[in-house]
Design a protein around this motif. Structure first.
Motif, short mmCIF file in Angstrom:
data_model
loop_
_atom_site.label_atom_id
_atom_site.label_comp_id
_atom_site.label_asym_id
_atom_site.label_seq_id
_atom_site.Cartn_x
_atom_site.Cartn_y
_atom_site.Cartn_z
N THR A 1 -1.57 6.66 -7.19
CA THR A 1 -2.84 7.11 -6.16
C THR A 1 -3.24 9.10 -7.21
OG1 THR A 1 -1.79 7.78 -4.20
CG2 THR A 1 -2.92 8.82 -4.42
N GLY A 2 -4.28 8.80 -7.68
CA GLY A 2 -4.90 9.86 -8.44
C GLY A 2 -3.89 10.11 -9.67
N ASN A 3 -3.34 9.56 -10.38
CA ASN A 3 -2.47 9.45 -11.79
C ASN A 3 -2.68 8.47 -13.01
OD1 ASN A 3 -0.45 9.44 -13.75
ND2 ASN A 3 0.56 10.90 -12.62
N PRO A 4 -4.29 8.55 -13.62
CA PRO A 4 -4.47 7.62 -14.88
C PRO A 4 -3.86 7.86 -15.26
CG PRO A 4 -5.73 9.27 -14.39
CD PRO A 4 -5.23 10.24 -13.42
N ALA A 5 -2.39 7.88 -16.10
CA ALA A 5 -1.61 7.31 -16.97
C ALA A 5 -0.58 6.37 -16.36
CB ALA A 5 -0.83 8.79 -17.35
N ILE A 6 -0.32 6.26 -14.95
CA ILE A 6 0.93 5.25 -14.39
C ILE A 6 0.09 4.39 -13.88
CG2 ILE A 6 1.45 4.91 -12.27
CD1 ILE A 6 3.33 7.88 -12.33
N VAL B 1 10.68 4.18 -13.91
CA VAL B 1 10.66 4.16 -12.86
C VAL B 1 9.48 2.95 -12.86
CG1 VAL B 1 10.45 4.70 -10.46
CG2 VAL B 1 11.52 5.15 -12.26
N VAL B 2 8.23 2.95 -13.74
CA VAL B 2 7.07 1.88 -12.74
C VAL B 2 7.88 0.83 -13.66
CG1 VAL B 2 4.97 1.92 -13.84
CG2 VAL B 2 5.30 4.14 -12.57
N ARG B 3 7.66 0.60 -14.63
CA ARG B 3 8.40 -0.50 -15.27
C ARG B 3 9.43 -1.51 -14.70
NH1 ARG B 3 8.04 0.32 -21.82
NH2 ARG B 3 5.57 1.66 -22.24
N LEU B 4 10.42 -0.52 -13.95
CA LEU B 4 11.18 -1.56 -13.42
C LEU B 4 10.74 -2.24 -11.94
CD1 LEU B 4 13.75 1.42 -13.40
CD2 LEU B 4 14.37 -0.74 -15.01
N SER C 1 8.88 5.87 -3.13
CA SER C 1 7.18 6.22 -2.46
C SER C 1 7.31 7.38 -1.46
CB SER C 1 7.13 4.83 -1.58
OG SER C 1 7.69 4.50 -0.35
N GLU C 2 8.19 7.65 -1.04
CA GLU C 2 8.19 8.81 -0.20
C GLU C 2 8.73 10.25 -0.85
OE1 GLU C 2 8.49 9.35 3.60
OE2 GLU C 2 7.67 7.45 2.90
N LEU C 3 9.18 10.48 -2.22
CA LEU C 3 8.94 11.34 -2.86
C LEU C 3 7.98 11.69 -3.59
CD1 LEU C 3 12.59 11.27 -4.58
CD2 LEU C 3 12.27 11.92 -2.21
N ALA C 4 7.09 10.30 -4.40
CA ALA C 4 6.13 11.15 -4.94
C ALA C 4 4.95 11.02 -3.35
CB ALA C 4 5.82 9.43 -6.08
N ALA C 5 5.33 10.63 -2.26
CA ALA C 5 3.86 11.30 -1.06
C ALA C 5 3.87 11.88 -1.01
CB ALA C 5 3.78 10.16 -0.18
N ASN C 6 4.99 13.16 -1.23
CA ASN C 6 5.36 14.43 -0.45
C ASN C 6 5.03 15.34 -1.77
OD1 ASN C 6 5.52 13.71 1.96
ND2 ASN C 6 7.71 13.31 1.98
N HIS C 7 5.25 14.69 -2.71
CA HIS C 7 5.01 15.78 -4.09
C HIS C 7 4.84 14.95 -5.43
CE1 HIS C 7 5.39 19.15 -6.41
NE2 HIS C 7 6.42 18.84 -7.52
N PRO C 8 3.16 14.63 -5.56
CA PRO C 8 2.46 14.14 -6.05
C PRO C 8 3.05 14.27 -7.31
CG PRO C 8 0.33 14.46 -4.62
CD PRO C 8 1.85 15.92 -4.45
N LYS C 9 2.90 16.02 -7.99
CA LYS C 9 3.30 16.29 -9.39
C LYS C 9 5.01 15.68 -9.52
CE LYS C 9 1.36 20.50 -9.28
NZ LYS C 9 1.24 21.98 -9.50
N CYS C 10 5.82 14.63 -9.42
CA CYS C 10 6.42 14.15 -9.62
C CYS C 10 6.20 13.01 -10.31
CB CYS C 10 7.28 13.76 -8.50
SG CYS C 10 7.40 12.88 -7.54
N GLN C 11 5.05 12.00 -10.08
CA GLN C 11 4.97 11.01 -10.48
C GLN C 11 4.97 11.23 -12.16
OE1 GLN C 11 0.86 11.11 -9.23
NE2 GLN C 11 0.75 10.10 -7.30
N ASP C 12 4.82 11.78 -12.56
CA ASP C 12 4.61 11.82 -14.24
C ASP C 12 6.54 11.92 -14.23
OD1 ASP C 12 2.01 12.06 -14.95
OD2 ASP C 12 2.02 13.71 -14.76
#
Length: 639
Positions: A407-412, A284-287, A266-277
């Motif tokens: 956050t802001g990611n339709p695919a996820i 990671v999402v499914r786990l 959550s910290e990494l994704a919050a500080n760099h949203p481009k790493c969400q994909d």
């Protein structure tokens, strides 16, 4: 490391050559002998370094400084040698200050080489002593590793080097302590965190996450989360393999460690949203959804997403559902009903699934192509015996991580809503407490915000016939109807506003609770309620006329008038926008006339600061014209 050993060849050769030159010196012989003694010691340390396993980052800097010291000594010895004859010796004057500077550089190199050798070997020696004596504390280094000369101008760099060296070469106990020290350094300020990343501190932390004890794994995951404070740092850590390490932990590790890893995600994704994909690609999402579903809904270990069903699988699915007295049209709902029934009949959480739960699953799913990234049965064995607070800890951070990734990611968001996560969020919103409940509400809010902007996601995830969507809406309405001013109320209001275009005209239970919140004393609740109702009343909503009538019927006009006149500026603006939509969409309403909405609009036109809002500037004149057209007689009566 091989490249580092190859780079040692040159200084070793140079040192041997300089030793010969010192013996051939014709002038300043005593000074040259002093240089020779220092160069011999440097040569000895360089040969030891060539055989040792060095911490590469500081070793390269130290070798660069050693090269400079040897080059300085070479220039002096070359001038002192006999080459060039008597005349050159007579005219060559080497000042004593030049020798002192060369001594100083060589002494610094000796200190630096001694430090790098000791810091790279003492941890390994401690580990060996621990394996021999079964107690790492029995190892006692006689001399404390001091500050190397190369780090005199930046002492914190020395401390970082020392801790990273222990992380690389130390035993498990020492590595755990070093990870805790890295956590303290990373917490202090951003600069220390960047130094840790630049000095290659991430790879040993990732190895510790994989190999260490539970407390060491937790400290390493905490350090990774603290280090990812900006996009550049997050990118470097992803290149170092953070995603792969996190996936392995989320699949099989102690629950507390998995909770810390979820927090780090959550910290990494919050500080760099481009790493969400990137996290999505590594499953990671499914786990995270698997952890959220554990003891929340049945069949958590069966979590899978159906993808690209073949014609044959659809036919087989229909045949199976026909034999089970279920129509093919209701197959998606039927697949979700067992989980919904289990969730509603359970207490705080459903029991761990057994063979009967697996048998209850519709057989047609077996004919589909599944992307199963859930935890294995071996990984989940024994987890039901964990302490309740540890289970809650993991669920809270899993929900937080899902919300941040969504956050802001339709695919996820699509990936999450195609799973049982929506049902999990609804159950946790109802029955959980504390951070688990709050983070579930926040995750739902982020998903709803994305769904508001993406019609395809909104139609697939929140269609009115979906049991999961209905469960979510029921819990959102429960919180809003309860109207307790707590941390859940505002996120739930925002969710209902974002889902405004999914409600049918016959869905009359949503507007009333939101209108009642307009009478709330808290400004943020009033503001969000007005904003949510505006999404029902705006022209983008196909049923805006019906929703406006419902707002008026529930008494929204009188509350809005009060807020336009006496509310805080933000509340004033939100209330006036909603009043404009009501006046535009239902200008002939008697309730609006009784509430003197036309007078409110006329008053607002005279307030310069209100017309500064672009939306009000476009809505207010048109709403006033329509109200005057339809209620001119009533307006005249009031004047």
């Amino acid at each position: 490391m091989d490249d580092l050993r190859a780079s040692l060849a040159r200084p070793i050769q140079v040192a041997e050559q300089l030793i010969k030159w010192a013996d051939e010196a014709q002038t300043s012989r005593q000074e040259c002998q002093d240089l020779k003694s220092r160069i011999e010691r440097v040569s000895t340390l360089l040969r030891q370094a060539a055989r040792a396993d060095l911490y590469e980052r500081p070793a390269r800097r130290i070798l660069d400084e050693t090269d400079r010291a040897l080059d300085k000594a070479s220039s002096l010895l070359d001038r002192c040698c006999a080459r060039g004859g008597f005349l050159r010796r007579l005219l060559t004057i080497v000042p004593a200050a030049a020798f002192r500077k060369a001594y100083h550089l060589l002494d610094n190199s000796l200190g630096d080489l001694t430090w790098i050798l000791r810091v790279s070997t003492y941890a390994a020696a401690a580990a060996a002593a621990a394996s021999d004596n079964d107690d790492e504390d029995d190892y006692d280094d006689d001399d404390h590793i001091g500050l190397p000369p190369i780090a005199q101008n930046e002492p914190i760099l020395f401390l970082i080097w020392e801790q990273i060296a222990v992380l690389q070469y130390g035993g498990l106990e020492a590595r755990a302590d070093a990870a805790a020290s890295v956590v303290s350094l990373a917490r202090d300020n951003d600069r220390y965190g960047k130094l840790i990343i630049e000095e290659d501190g991430v790879p040993p932390l990732l190895r510790l996450i994989k190999e260490g004890r539970a407390d060491a794994q937790e400290s390493a995951a905490l350090a990774i989360g603290l280090l990812g404070r900006d996009p550049e740092c997050v990118d470097l850590m992803i290149l170092a393999g953070v995603c792969t390490s996190f996936v392995n932990i989320l699949k099989d590790a102690p629950m507390k460690v998995q909770g810390m890893v979820a927090w780090a995600v959550s910290e990494l994704a919050a500080n760099h949203p481009k790493c969400q994909d990137t996290f999505l690609q590594h499953n990671v999402v499914r786990l995270l959804v698997s952890h959220l579903a554990f003891e929340t809904v049945q069949e958590h270990s069966k979590y899978a997403v159906v993808s690209k069903m073949s014609i044959h699988s659809v036919v087989m699915d229909n045949k199976t559902t026909t034999t089970n007295h279920t129509s093919s049209h209701d197959t998606p709902a039927a697949a979700a009903k067992p989980a919904a029934m289990a969730a509603s009949s359970s207490a705080t959480a459903a029991a761990c699934p057994g063979p009967s739960a697996a048998a209850a699953r519709p057989a047609g799913i077996a004919g589909t192509r599944l992307h199963n990234a859930s935890m294995s049965a071996a990984a989940t064995r024994g987890r039901e015996y964990e302490a309740p607070d540890i289970k809650a800890y993991l669920k809270a951070h899993a929900a937080r991580a899902l919300g941040t990734l969504a956050t802001g990611n339709p695919a996820i968001c699509k990936n999450i809503t195609e799973s049982r996560a929506l049902l999990c969020f609804s159950i946790l919103l109802e029955k959980a407490t504390g951070d688990v409940q709050y983070n579930s509400a926040m995750a739902l809010m982020e998903i709803c915000r994305v769904a508001e902007q993406h019609p395809e996601l909104r139609r697939s995830a929140f269609k009115p016939t979906s049991p999961s969507a209905r469960a979510v809406v029921d819990q959102l309405l429960r919180v809003v109807e309860k109207a307790d001013y707590d941390e859940l109320l505002v996120p739930c209001i925002i969710c209902l506003g974002c889902l405004s275009r999914t409600f049918r005209a016959t869905e009359t239970r949503v507007i009333g609770p939101l209108v009642r919140l307009l009478d709330e004393r808290e400004a943020d609740v009033t503001l969000e309620s007005a904003a949510a109702l505006t999404k029902f009343a705006c022209r983008d909503n196909y049923l805006h006329v019906d929703h406006c009538k419902a707002i008026i019927t529930h008494g929204g006009a009188k509350h809005l008038v009060q807020h336009v006149y006496f509310g805080e500026q933000a509340v004033q603006t939100a209330a006036l926008i909603l009043v404009c939509y009501l006046g535009h969409n239902v200008p002939d309403s008697e309730e609006l006339a009784e509430a003197e909405i036309l007078t409110v609009l006329d008053w607002a036109c005279k307030q310069g600061y209100m017309s500064q809002d672009p939306l009000i500037e476009s809505l207010l004149p048109e709403a006033k014209i329509r109200m005057e057209l339809y209620q001119s007689r009533v307006a005249k009566g009031y004047y």
